[in-house]
Design a protein around this motif. Structure first.
Motif, short mmCIF file in Angstrom:
data_model
loop_
_atom_site.label_atom_id
_atom_site.label_comp_id
_atom_site.label_asym_id
_atom_site.label_seq_id
_atom_site.Cartn_x
_atom_site.Cartn_y
_atom_site.Cartn_z
N UNK A 276 0.84 -1.20 0.00
CA UNK A 276 0.00 0.00 0.00
C UNK A 276 0.87 1.25 0.00
N UNK A 277 0.59 2.11 -0.95
CA UNK A 277 1.37 3.35 -1.07
C UNK A 277 0.48 4.56 -0.81
N UNK A 278 0.96 5.46 0.04
CA UNK A 278 0.19 6.64 0.38
C UNK A 278 1.06 7.89 0.29
N UNK A 279 0.43 9.00 -0.12
CA UNK A 279 1.16 10.27 -0.17
C UNK A 279 1.59 10.75 1.22
N UNK A 280 0.78 10.46 2.24
CA UNK A 280 1.03 11.05 3.56
C UNK A 280 1.32 9.98 4.60
N UNK A 281 2.16 10.35 5.53
CA UNK A 281 2.67 9.38 6.50
C UNK A 281 1.60 8.93 7.49
N UNK A 282 0.61 9.79 7.81
CA UNK A 282 -0.39 9.35 8.80
C UNK A 282 -1.24 8.21 8.24
N UNK A 409 6.27 -1.92 7.82
CA UNK A 409 6.46 -1.63 6.38
C UNK A 409 5.46 -2.31 5.44
N UNK A 410 4.24 -2.61 5.91
CA UNK A 410 3.22 -3.09 4.97
C UNK A 410 2.85 -1.96 4.01
N UNK A 411 2.70 -0.79 4.62
CA UNK A 411 2.40 0.39 3.81
C UNK A 411 3.63 1.29 3.81
N UNK A 412 3.84 1.95 2.69
CA UNK A 412 4.99 2.85 2.57
C UNK A 412 4.52 4.19 2.02
N UNK A 413 5.31 5.21 2.27
CA UNK A 413 4.99 6.49 1.64
C UNK A 413 5.48 6.44 0.20
N UNK A 414 4.82 7.17 -0.67
CA UNK A 414 5.22 7.20 -2.08
C UNK A 414 6.65 7.70 -2.19
N UNK A 415 6.97 8.63 -1.31
CA UNK A 415 8.31 9.18 -1.24
C UNK A 415 9.37 8.07 -1.06
N UNK A 416 9.07 7.16 -0.12
CA UNK A 416 10.07 6.13 0.19
C UNK A 416 10.18 5.08 -0.91
#
Ligand code: ADP
Ligand code: MG
Length: 475
Positions: A276-282, A409-416
């Motif tokens: 799962x990739x998200x723009x925001x860390x929360x 680390x199941x979900x990561x930020x798009x940045x990472x």
């Protein structure tokens, strides 16, 4: 001169000493893994050697490198820039020896993929805050950092889009000064790669007159003998998807393509194994917590221990190490500190918690004295011990945090995840911001089959005008 800069620095600089120290770790942690019983062993990393036949354009770049040139390699996501870098590194190490070639990237994960370290960690500039005199002072006061700058014959940097113009110029200044040479980069050859249509550098505050991209640095043009653009895309093979991604990259998408994207990728539920990739860390944190709960395993809680005076202590929370880390068997985790560069146990390395082992002695972070055992995707399985993060005033530590160097680390930020190739992703772009973010998220996946999308709207697609201009000149 040196002394003056030093004084200035001690007066002004307060920085959170994050995850950028790599050099001083011995093999002790890996060694402990050997020693602490049968369950924990270091497996030899498995090397999967896929036979890749380089294209003519990739081979051309190799020829330039063999010819001793400094090169900038660019091209869309998935054109094999990083793959090519790996070949280049091999050739360079044969020419200059292991110790003359420093392999870096702007993010920990990208560095991990190349078996290198972050650019900040190589440079010895901690989080890179401060003017060039302050950064130079950090380097001059760090024997290992000085040694790296002096030994370097070639510096490789991947994911350059995240490095800002000022930092690029400051590093060039440090290179010249430390090496006492007037040549550009003090005579160090550069092999740099990245795509400026992907994520730009991160800035605090808004200053439209500021230089942003590394290609705006004063020394950029002088840094390279040639700048080449790779054009053949490998990560994706479906023509329709490639065309669509090219439109997203340049911010001029065909409305029909976007409609097709929406229809084909938003219908069903995402696959359970999708990253799962998200723009925001929360959002990243929320999903990771839910995944943990779903495992229904006994959880071990690690509370960070903070020491120091109040104003400095507050800064510890800004670093990467979490206040509270909850782990359980089966949890997917990522290292946030370089433990052992040689064994590729670096910031960005991912793995799974296979169990816990009781500690004897040392500072206790969990009620039962338990430390997690992590099996890394790159092979080794080891006990992870607490690490320290410092707040420094000059070269003096004024506060520190003790915590395990792990995050979920199941979900990561798009940045990472910039730089990764992934089989299946689910990305929610409803909170996407800035330039390049939609392109980076979508271009991670190999095929439309593996892409699940939500929160997408065409208005989120943005290409920076300066980047468009840079590429029009390059062509
Ligand atoms: P980039 O760094 O440009 O985003 P990567 O180096 O990560 O791209 O490569 C993306 C994918 O393309 C990888 O799966 C890689 O194995 C594949 N690839 C790269 N170059 C070639 C090649 N010459 N032949 C076949 N596959 C390649
Ligand atoms: Mg890459």
């Amino acid at each position: 001169m040196r002394k003056m800069m030093g004084m200035k620095f001690f007066a002004n600089a307060i920085s959170v000493y994050r995850n950028y120290c790599s050099h001083s770790f011995s093999n002790s942690i890996v060694q402990k893994a050997y020693e602490s019983g049968n369950k924990v062993k270091k497996n030899k990393p498995k090397v999967h050697k896929a036979k890749i036949k380089l294209t003519d354009e990739q081979n051309n770049v190799l020829d330039h490198v063999r010819g001793g040139l400094s090169v900038f390699i660019t091209g869309s996501a998935g054109t094999g820039k990083t793959v090519l870098l790996k070949h280049i590194i091999k050739i360079l190490k044969k020419t200059y020896g292991e110790s003359g070639v420093f392999v870096t990237a702007s993010t920990g994960i990208a560095a991990c993929a190349l078996g290198g370290q972050t650019l900040h960690s190589f440079a010895g500039i901690r989080i890179g805050d401060g003017n060039r005199g302050m950064l130079l002072d950090l380097v001059l006061n760090d024997r290992e950092a000085r040694r790296r700058w002096n030994k370097a014959q070639v510096l490789v940097i991947d994911e350059i889009s995240l490095v800002d113009a000022d930092l690029f110029d400051k590093l060039e200044y440090i290179a010249k000064t430390v090496r006492e040479s007037d040549k550009v980069w003090g005579g160090i050859r550069l092999v740099v790669s990245g795509d400026f249509f992907q994520l730009p550098p991160i800035f605090k505050g808004h200053d439209p007159s500021r230089k942003e991209f590394a290609f705006e640095a004063d020394c950029w043009d002088a840094s390279f003998d040639i700048q080449v653009e790779l054009t053949k895309i490998f990560r994706q093979s479906e023509n329709r998807f490639i065309k669509l991604l090219q439109g997203v990259r340049r911010g001029n998408s065909d409305p029909e393509d976007l409609q097709f994207l929406k229809q084909s990728c938003s219908a069903s539920e995402p696959h359970p194994s999708a990253v799962r990739l998200y723009p925001r860390i929360d959002d990243v944190n929320k999903v990771n917590e839910e995944k943990m709960k779903a495992l229904s395993e006994e959880q071990v809680i690690y509370e960070a221990i903070d020491r120091g005076k109040k104003p400095w202590k507050r800064q510890l929370a800004l670093g990467l190490a979490p206040d509270k880390l909850v782990l359980c068997k089966g949890a997917r985790v990522m290292l946030i500190k370089n433990l052992n560069v040689m064994h590729r146990l670096v910031n960005g390395a991912t793995g799974i918690v296979t169990g816990f082992t009781e500690t004897k002695g040392g500072t206790v972070l969990s009620p039962d004295n338990l430390l997690p055992v992590v099996k890394f995707d790159s092979g080794p399985e080891m006990v992870i011990e607490p690490q320290k993060w410092y707040v420094m005033v000059g070269s003096r530590p004024v506060a520190w945090r003790l915590q395990l160097p792990l995050v979920l680390a199941w979900a990561l930020s798009i940045h990472k995840c910039q730089g990764m190739s992934l089989d299946r992703i689910h990305t929610d772009l409803s909170r996407a911001f800035g330039y390049g973010m939609v392109y980076v998220a979508l271009s991670r996946v190999r095929s439309l089959d593996g892409l699940h999308l939500s929160g997408f709207s065409p208005s989120k697609i943005k290409a920076h005008p300066k980047v468009l201009e840079f590429y029009s000149h390059l062509a």
